[in-house]
Design a protein around this motif. Structure first.
Motif, PDB file in Angstrom:
ATOM      1  N   VAL A 115      -9.588 -38.118   0.897  1.00 39.07           N
ATOM      2  CA  VAL A 115     -10.435 -37.666   1.997  1.00 39.07           C
ATOM      3  C   VAL A 115     -11.899 -37.897   1.614  1.00 39.07           C
ATOM      4  O   VAL A 115     -12.259 -37.834   0.442  1.00 39.07           O
ATOM      5  CB  VAL A 115     -10.197 -36.182   2.357  1.00 39.07           C
ATOM      6  N   TYR A 116     -12.713 -38.185   2.629  1.00 35.98           N
ATOM      7  CA  TYR A 116     -14.143 -38.313   2.368  1.00 35.98           C
ATOM      8  C   TYR A 116     -14.931 -37.964   3.611  1.00 35.98           C
ATOM      9  O   TYR A 116     -14.428 -37.994   4.731  1.00 35.98           O
ATOM     10  CB  TYR A 116     -14.511 -39.717   1.857  1.00 35.98           C
ATOM     11  N   CYS A 117     -16.192 -37.613   3.379  1.00 34.90           N
ATOM     12  CA  CYS A 117     -17.168 -37.399   4.454  1.00 34.90           C
ATOM     13  C   CYS A 117     -18.483 -37.977   3.929  1.00 34.90           C
ATOM     14  O   CYS A 117     -18.463 -38.867   3.086  1.00 34.90           O
ATOM     15  CB  CYS A 117     -17.269 -35.917   4.829  1.00 34.90           C
ATOM     16  N   SER A 118     -19.599 -37.497   4.392  1.00 33.34           N
ATOM     17  CA  SER A 118     -20.883 -38.047   3.936  1.00 33.34           C
ATOM     18  C   SER A 118     -21.163 -37.723   2.475  1.00 33.34           C
ATOM     19  O   SER A 118     -21.531 -38.596   1.697  1.00 33.34           O
ATOM     20  CB  SER A 118     -22.026 -37.520   4.807  1.00 33.34           C
ATOM     21  N   VAL A 119     -21.021 -36.441   2.104  1.00 32.84           N
ATOM     22  CA  VAL A 119     -21.365 -36.025   0.746  1.00 32.84           C
ATOM     23  C   VAL A 119     -20.238 -35.323  -0.001  1.00 32.84           C
ATOM     24  O   VAL A 119     -20.338 -35.105  -1.196  1.00 32.84           O
ATOM     25  CB  VAL A 119     -22.630 -35.132   0.729  1.00 32.84           C
ATOM     26  N   GLY A 120     -19.179 -34.949   0.701  1.00 30.26           N
ATOM     27  CA  GLY A 120     -18.024 -34.344   0.047  1.00 30.26           C
ATOM     28  C   GLY A 120     -17.749 -32.897   0.398  1.00 30.26           C
ATOM     29  O   GLY A 120     -16.759 -32.332  -0.076  1.00 30.26           O
ATOM     30  N   VAL A 121     -18.583 -32.280   1.214  1.00 30.32           N
ATOM     31  CA  VAL A 121     -18.378 -30.875   1.551  1.00 30.32           C
ATOM     32  C   VAL A 121     -17.267 -30.717   2.586  1.00 30.32           C
ATOM     33  O   VAL A 121     -16.287 -29.999   2.355  1.00 30.32           O
ATOM     34  CB  VAL A 121     -19.688 -30.228   2.066  1.00 30.32           C
ATOM     35  N   ARG A 122     -17.406 -31.381   3.716  1.00 33.82           N
ATOM     36  CA  ARG A 122     -16.384 -31.270   4.767  1.00 33.82           C
ATOM     37  C   ARG A 122     -15.039 -31.793   4.274  1.00 33.82           C
ATOM     38  O   ARG A 122     -13.988 -31.205   4.551  1.00 33.82           O
ATOM     39  CB  ARG A 122     -16.822 -32.029   6.022  1.00 33.82           C
ATOM     40  N   SER A 123     -15.070 -32.879   3.517  1.00 34.00           N
ATOM     41  CA  SER A 123     -13.806 -33.453   3.039  1.00 34.00           C
ATOM     42  C   SER A 123     -13.127 -32.545   2.021  1.00 34.00           C
ATOM     43  O   SER A 123     -11.899 -32.474   1.978  1.00 34.00           O
ATOM     44  CB  SER A 123     -14.023 -34.852   2.473  1.00 34.00           C
ATOM     45  N   SER A 124     -13.891 -31.818   1.215  1.00 33.39           N
ATOM     46  CA  SER A 124     -13.253 -30.904   0.269  1.00 33.39           C
ATOM     47  C   SER A 124     -12.577 -29.757   1.020  1.00 33.39           C
ATOM     48  O   SER A 124     -11.504 -29.293   0.629  1.00 33.39           O
ATOM     49  CB  SER A 124     -14.241 -30.377  -0.771  1.00 33.39           C
ATOM     50  N   LYS A 125     -13.170 -29.317   2.132  1.00 33.19           N
ATOM     51  CA  LYS A 125     -12.542 -28.268   2.942  1.00 33.19           C
ATOM     52  C   LYS A 125     -11.273 -28.795   3.613  1.00 33.19           C
ATOM     53  O   LYS A 125     -10.240 -28.103   3.641  1.00 33.19           O
ATOM     54  CB  LYS A 125     -13.524 -27.747   3.984  1.00 33.19           C
ATOM     55  N   ALA A 126     -11.321 -30.007   4.136  1.00 32.68           N
ATOM     56  CA  ALA A 126     -10.135 -30.611   4.744  1.00 32.68           C
ATOM     57  C   ALA A 126      -9.061 -30.845   3.683  1.00 32.68           C
ATOM     58  O   ALA A 126      -7.870 -30.626   3.924  1.00 32.68           O
ATOM     59  CB  ALA A 126     -10.495 -31.918   5.438  1.00 32.68           C
ATOM     60  N   GLY A 127      -9.478 -31.290   2.495  1.00 37.06           N
ATOM     61  CA  GLY A 127      -8.540 -31.512   1.405  1.00 37.06           C
ATOM     62  C   GLY A 127      -7.829 -30.227   0.996  1.00 37.06           C
ATOM     63  O   GLY A 127      -6.628 -30.231   0.717  1.00 37.06           O
ATOM     64  N   LEU A 128      -8.575 -29.134   0.982  1.00 42.63           N
ATOM     65  CA  LEU A 128      -7.966 -27.848   0.656  1.00 42.63           C
ATOM     66  C   LEU A 128      -6.926 -27.460   1.707  1.00 42.63           C
ATOM     67  O   LEU A 128      -5.840 -26.981   1.361  1.00 42.63           O
ATOM     68  CB  LEU A 128      -9.044 -26.763   0.544  1.00 42.63           C
ATOM     69  N   GLN A 129      -7.223 -27.703   2.971  1.00 41.35           N
ATOM     70  CA  GLN A 129      -6.248 -27.431   4.034  1.00 41.35           C
ATOM     71  C   GLN A 129      -4.975 -28.256   3.814  1.00 41.35           C
ATOM     72  O   GLN A 129      -3.868 -27.754   4.015  1.00 41.35           O
ATOM     73  CB  GLN A 129      -6.839 -27.763   5.406  1.00 41.35           C
ATOM     74  N   LEU A 130      -5.147 -29.510   3.416  1.00 40.93           N
ATOM     75  CA  LEU A 130      -3.984 -30.366   3.166  1.00 40.93           C
ATOM     76  C   LEU A 130      -3.156 -29.839   1.997  1.00 40.93           C
ATOM     77  O   LEU A 130      -1.923 -29.784   2.083  1.00 40.93           O
ATOM     78  CB  LEU A 130      -4.428 -31.804   2.908  1.00 40.93           C
ATOM     79  N   LEU A 131      -3.820 -29.451   0.920  1.00 40.72           N
ATOM     80  CA  LEU A 131      -3.097 -28.907  -0.230  1.00 40.72           C
ATOM     81  C   LEU A 131      -2.355 -27.626   0.149  1.00 40.72           C
ATOM     82  O   LEU A 131      -1.192 -27.441  -0.234  1.00 40.72           O
ATOM     83  CB  LEU A 131      -4.063 -28.638  -1.387  1.00 40.72           C
ATOM     84  N   GLU A 132      -3.014 -26.767   0.913  1.00 43.21           N
ATOM     85  CA  GLU A 132      -2.380 -25.514   1.331  1.00 43.21           C
ATOM     86  C   GLU A 132      -1.201 -25.762   2.273  1.00 43.21           C
ATOM     87  O   GLU A 132      -0.285 -24.945   2.345  1.00 43.21           O
ATOM     88  CB  GLU A 132      -3.414 -24.598   2.001  1.00 43.21           C
ATOM     89  N   ALA A 133      -1.216 -26.900   2.969  1.00 43.93           N
ATOM     90  CA  ALA A 133      -0.121 -27.250   3.879  1.00 43.93           C
ATOM     91  C   ALA A 133       1.029 -27.956   3.157  1.00 43.93           C
ATOM     92  O   ALA A 133       2.011 -28.340   3.788  1.00 43.93           O
ATOM     93  CB  ALA A 133      -0.644 -28.136   5.013  1.00 43.93           C
TER      94      ALA A 133
END
Length: 167
Positions: free
Chosen positions: A97-115
């Motif tokens: 996952v990626y976004c501009s700097v890594g903040v939004r993508s780290s939140k999305a990545g956490l959702q994926l891991l939790e799922a």
């Protein structure tokens, strides 16, 4: 004496922040602080050199994605993102996952891991680090030099490419 020490400290901080090497180092520290450390990260160099298959998810807005994105990335709008939208991606797939700097993508990545996704990584420093290291980005017409700069604050850290603030 205290004024000289204060001046020296200000000078050192300015030298660190405003030189290219210092800017890179400061950006790296900043993105590590604001990204969720529960999601493993992958460096741009390692992603670029990777021969393993992976699924690349761009979690920026559609406007940002249209300006430029990594080749082969699937657009996932962070503002409306639901893990259920990715039902076609196997839980054991390697997902970057990626976004501009890594903040939004780290939140999305956490959702994926939790799922239940097992192999999720966040691109360290996001698209900005990718571009700053000289790797290509693309739009609907092919390779481009245009980069959506996200915001005036964050755009300071984008040192390569043509900054774009709208589509």
């Amino acid at each position: 004496m205290p004024k000289r020490i204060l001046f020296l400290l200000v000078f050192i901080v300015a030298a660190i922040v405003f030189t290219d090497l210092g800017k890179h180092y400061t950006y790296s520290l900043l993105t590590n602080i604001v990204s969720n450390q529960a999601v493993p990260s992958i460096d741009p160099e390692d992603l670029n050199a990777s021969e393993e298959p992976y699924i690349l998810l761009d979690v920026r807005t559609p406007e940002e994605y249209q300006v430029s994105h990594l080749k082969g990335a699937k657009a996932i709008n962070y503002n409306t993102f639901q893990v259920d939208d990715l039902a076609d991606i196997p839980k054991d797939a390697r997902v970057i996952v990626y976004c501009s700097v890594g903040v939004r993508s780290s939140k999305a990545g956490l959702q994926l891991l939790e799922a239940g996704y097992k192999d999720v990584h966040n691109l360290r420093g996001g698209l900005f680090s990718w571009v700053n290291m000289g790797y290509p980005v693309f739009d609907a017409n092919g390779q481009t030099n245009r980069i959506h700069a996200y915001s005036r604050f964050w755009s300071y850290w984008l040192t390569e490419g043509e900054k774009v603030y709208g589509s």
